[in-house]
Design a protein around this motif. Structure first.
Motif, PDB file in Angstrom:
ATOM      1  N   ILE A 143     108.828  81.418  59.005  1.00  0.00           N
ATOM      2  CA  ILE A 143     108.288  82.222  60.099  1.00  0.00           C
ATOM      3  C   ILE A 143     107.017  82.923  59.639  1.00  0.00           C
ATOM      4  N   GLU A 144     106.145  83.211  60.604  1.00  0.00           N
ATOM      5  CA  GLU A 144     104.960  84.039  60.398  1.00  0.00           C
ATOM      6  C   GLU A 144     105.200  85.356  61.128  1.00  0.00           C
ATOM      7  N   ALA A 145     105.300  86.435  60.398  1.00  0.00           N
ATOM      8  CA  ALA A 145     105.650  87.730  60.973  1.00  0.00           C
ATOM      9  C   ALA A 145     104.405  88.565  61.238  1.00  0.00           C
ATOM     10  N   PRO A 146     104.405  89.366  62.311  1.00  0.00           N
ATOM     11  CA  PRO A 146     103.284  90.278  62.564  1.00  0.00           C
ATOM     12  C   PRO A 146     103.118  91.273  61.422  1.00  0.00           C
ATOM     13  N   GLY A 147     101.888  91.639  61.142  1.00  0.00           N
ATOM     14  CA  GLY A 147     101.632  92.557  60.037  1.00  0.00           C
ATOM     15  C   GLY A 147     102.130  93.967  60.275  1.00  0.00           C
ATOM     16  N   SER A 148     102.381  94.320  61.540  1.00  0.00           N
ATOM     17  CA  SER A 148     102.813  95.678  61.850  1.00  0.00           C
ATOM     18  C   SER A 148     104.311  95.876  61.670  1.00  0.00           C
ATOM     19  N   TYR A 149     105.056  94.801  61.428  1.00  0.00           N
ATOM     20  CA  TYR A 149     106.510  94.906  61.303  1.00  0.00           C
ATOM     21  C   TYR A 149     106.903  95.294  59.887  1.00  0.00           C
ATOM     22  N   SER A 150     108.049  95.947  59.774  1.00  0.00           N
ATOM     23  CA  SER A 150     108.590  96.294  58.468  1.00  0.00           C
ATOM     24  C   SER A 150     109.225  95.064  57.831  1.00  0.00           C
ATOM     25  N   LEU A 151     109.472  95.133  56.534  1.00  0.00           N
ATOM     26  CA  LEU A 151     110.099  94.022  55.831  1.00  0.00           C
ATOM     27  C   LEU A 151     111.495  93.764  56.381  1.00  0.00           C
ATOM     28  N   GLU A 152     112.218  94.829  56.682  1.00  0.00           N
ATOM     29  CA  GLU A 152     113.570  94.669  57.225  1.00  0.00           C
ATOM     30  C   GLU A 152     113.543  93.945  58.555  1.00  0.00           C
ATOM     31  N   ARG A 153     112.581  94.255  59.419  1.00  0.00           N
ATOM     32  CA  ARG A 153     112.497  93.572  60.709  1.00  0.00           C
ATOM     33  C   ARG A 153     112.127  92.100  60.521  1.00  0.00           C
ATOM     34  N   ASP A 154     111.253  91.809  59.594  1.00  0.00           N
ATOM     35  CA  ASP A 154     110.886  90.416  59.331  1.00  0.00           C
ATOM     36  C   ASP A 154     112.097  89.617  58.851  1.00  0.00           C
ATOM     37  N   LEU A 155     112.887  90.203  57.955  1.00  0.00           N
ATOM     38  CA  LEU A 155     114.064  89.510  57.445  1.00  0.00           C
ATOM     39  C   LEU A 155     115.134  89.370  58.524  1.00  0.00           C
ATOM     40  N   HIS A 156     115.230  90.351  59.399  1.00  0.00           N
ATOM     41  CA  HIS A 156     116.181  90.242  60.506  1.00  0.00           C
ATOM     42  C   HIS A 156     115.782  89.098  61.440  1.00  0.00           C
ATOM     43  N   THR A 157     114.490  88.969  61.711  1.00  0.00           N
ATOM     44  CA  THR A 157     113.998  87.873  62.548  1.00  0.00           C
ATOM     45  C   THR A 157     114.287  86.520  61.891  1.00  0.00           C
ATOM     46  N   LEU A 158     114.060  86.427  60.591  1.00  0.00           N
ATOM     47  CA  LEU A 158     114.318  85.181  59.870  1.00  0.00           C
ATOM     48  C   LEU A 158     115.809  84.839  59.886  1.00  0.00           C
ATOM     49  N   ASN A 159     116.654  85.827  59.638  1.00  0.00           N
ATOM     50  CA  ASN A 159     118.092  85.589  59.618  1.00  0.00           C
ATOM     51  C   ASN A 159     118.605  85.144  60.993  1.00  0.00           C
ATOM     52  N   THR A 160     118.095  85.774  62.055  1.00  0.00           N
ATOM     53  CA  THR A 160     118.512  85.400  63.411  1.00  0.00           C
ATOM     54  C   THR A 160     118.144  83.951  63.716  1.00  0.00           C
ATOM     55  N   ALA A 161     116.925  83.556  63.333  1.00  0.00           N
ATOM     56  CA  ALA A 161     116.491  82.180  63.573  1.00  0.00           C
ATOM     57  C   ALA A 161     117.330  81.184  62.777  1.00  0.00           C
ATOM     58  N   LEU A 162     117.636  81.502  61.533  1.00  0.00           N
ATOM     59  CA  LEU A 162     118.440  80.603  60.707  1.00  0.00           C
ATOM     60  C   LEU A 162     119.867  80.487  61.236  1.00  0.00           C
ATOM     61  N   MET A 163     120.441  81.586  61.711  1.00  0.00           N
ATOM     62  CA  MET A 163     121.800  81.532  62.246  1.00  0.00           C
ATOM     63  C   MET A 163     121.851  80.735  63.548  1.00  0.00           C
ATOM     64  N   ASP A 164     120.825  80.844  64.382  1.00  0.00           N
ATOM     65  CA  ASP A 164     120.762  80.011  65.587  1.00  0.00           C
ATOM     66  C   ASP A 164     120.719  78.534  65.210  1.00  0.00           C
ATOM     67  N   ASP A 165     119.902  78.205  64.206  1.00  0.00           N
ATOM     68  CA  ASP A 165     119.819  76.820  63.759  1.00  0.00           C
ATOM     69  C   ASP A 165     121.147  76.338  63.182  1.00  0.00           C
ATOM     70  N   MET A 166     121.824  77.206  62.425  1.00  0.00           N
ATOM     71  CA  MET A 166     123.076  76.804  61.792  1.00  0.00           C
ATOM     72  C   MET A 166     124.176  76.560  62.825  1.00  0.00           C
ATOM     73  N   ASN A 167     124.239  77.370  63.870  1.00  0.00           N
ATOM     74  CA  ASN A 167     125.229  77.146  64.921  1.00  0.00           C
ATOM     75  C   ASN A 167     125.042  75.795  65.574  1.00  0.00           C
ATOM     76  N   VAL A 168     123.799  75.421  65.810  1.00  0.00           N
ATOM     77  CA  VAL A 168     123.513  74.117  66.417  1.00  0.00           C
ATOM     78  C   VAL A 168     123.851  72.992  65.451  1.00  0.00           C
ATOM     79  N   GLU A 169     123.446  73.133  64.190  1.00  0.00           N
ATOM     80  CA  GLU A 169     123.664  72.078  63.205  1.00  0.00           C
ATOM     81  C   GLU A 169     125.147  71.896  62.900  1.00  0.00           C
ATOM     82  N   LEU A 170     125.894  72.985  62.779  1.00  0.00           N
ATOM     83  CA  LEU A 170     127.318  72.882  62.493  1.00  0.00           C
ATOM     84  C   LEU A 170     128.045  72.148  63.617  1.00  0.00           C
ATOM     85  N   GLU A 171     127.760  72.518  64.857  1.00  0.00           N
ATOM     86  CA  GLU A 171     128.421  71.859  65.980  1.00  0.00           C
ATOM     87  C   GLU A 171     128.047  70.388  66.048  1.00  0.00           C
ATOM     88  N   TYR A 172     126.786  70.078  65.783  1.00  0.00           N
ATOM     89  CA  TYR A 172     126.357  68.676  65.811  1.00  0.00           C
ATOM     90  C   TYR A 172     127.105  67.853  64.762  1.00  0.00           C
TER      91      TYR A 172
END
Length: 254
Positions: A143-172
């Motif tokens: 991911i490319e995160a906005p410069g105004s976001y905190s590190l915690e928010r960037d990692l939360h965004t990354l984790n959310t995207a990865l978990m969405d991908d994992m739910n799809v991949e696991l079911e597939y």
């Protein structure tokens, strides 16, 4: 007589600006420390009913002090285990399943670029019926995160995207490679087909499985012919052909 001289206002501006900047930075740090993020929930997704009697959820993750996993507001390992508890259901009377978290990585590529990789493994074992199976699911996201976001928010965004991908991949992976282990909510295999026999001389339809209600006898009386409205019906009776009377046919003239 003592005369008090005040410094010109222009000399005070640098000090005031410095004090204002420090206050602003302190306020931002305070806001980031109090930043809250929603907790993970996967109970709204369709369950994967497995024909086993128990599921064990474990992790093989080793601490890695070079990545940023510890800074993520939502623990990725806990989220992956929560996904397994909420999506994998037992509907069988024998056999067991084991869900294993095998990989979690979060790294910072540049000032505002982050990447992550999650991996899991699901094994199924039913010695009673001599059945075995397993699948692995692995996802990667950058991911490319906005410069105004905190590190915690960037990692939360990354984790959310990865978990969405994992739910799809696991079911597939489960539906494509472990389909014979899937059941409905009552434990009936999804790929099972029920074949029923019927006496062809009988005039009654067989009762549905699990139902005591019988169908009425078949009506063996031929239905009445429809009224000829705007529909055109073609006759299937062959038409008799007759020879023409003498003198009607003539030979062609050359």
């Amino acid at each position: 007589m003592t005369i008090t001289r005040f410094a010109p206002l222009s000399r005070l501006w640098p000090c005031l600006a410095l004090l204002f900047g420090l206050a602003l930075l302190t306020g931002c740090a305070h806001d980031e420390g109090n930043e809250t993020f929603p907790k993970a929930d996967y109970s709204y997704l369709p369950p994967l009913n497995l024909n086993v009697s128990q599921i064990t959820i474990t992790s093989q993750i080793q601490p890695n002090y070079d990545d940023l996993t510890a800074r993520s507001p939502n623990n990725p390992e806990s989220d992956l285990q929560l996904m397994a508890r909420q999506r994998l259901h037992t509907t069988g009377t024998s056999g067991s399943a084991q869900f294993i978290v095998t990989q979690i990585e979060m790294t910072k590529l540049s000032h505002h670029s982050f990447s992550g990789t999650y991996g899991v493994k699901l094994t199924l074992d039913d010695p009673t019926h001599q059945r075995h199976g397993f699948i692995t699911a692995r996802v990667h996201r950058t991911i490319e995160a906005p410069g105004s976001y905190s590190l915690e928010r960037d990692l939360h965004t990354l984790n959310t995207a990865l978990m969405d991908d994992m739910n799809v991949e696991l079911e597939y992976q489960v539906r494509n490679h472990l389909a014979s282990w899937l059941t409905d909510a009552t434990g009936t295999p999804l790929n099972a087909t029920t074949v029923q026999s019927q006496d062809l001389s009988s005039t009654e339809l067989p009762a549905l499985e699990g139902s005591a209600q019988q169908h009425a006898p078949l009506n063996t009386t031929a239905p009445a012919a429809p009224h000829p409205t705007s529909t055109t019906y073609e006759s299937t009776t062959p038409t008799k052909l007759h020879s023409p009377p003498p003198g009607v046919l003539s030979l062609p003239q050359h």
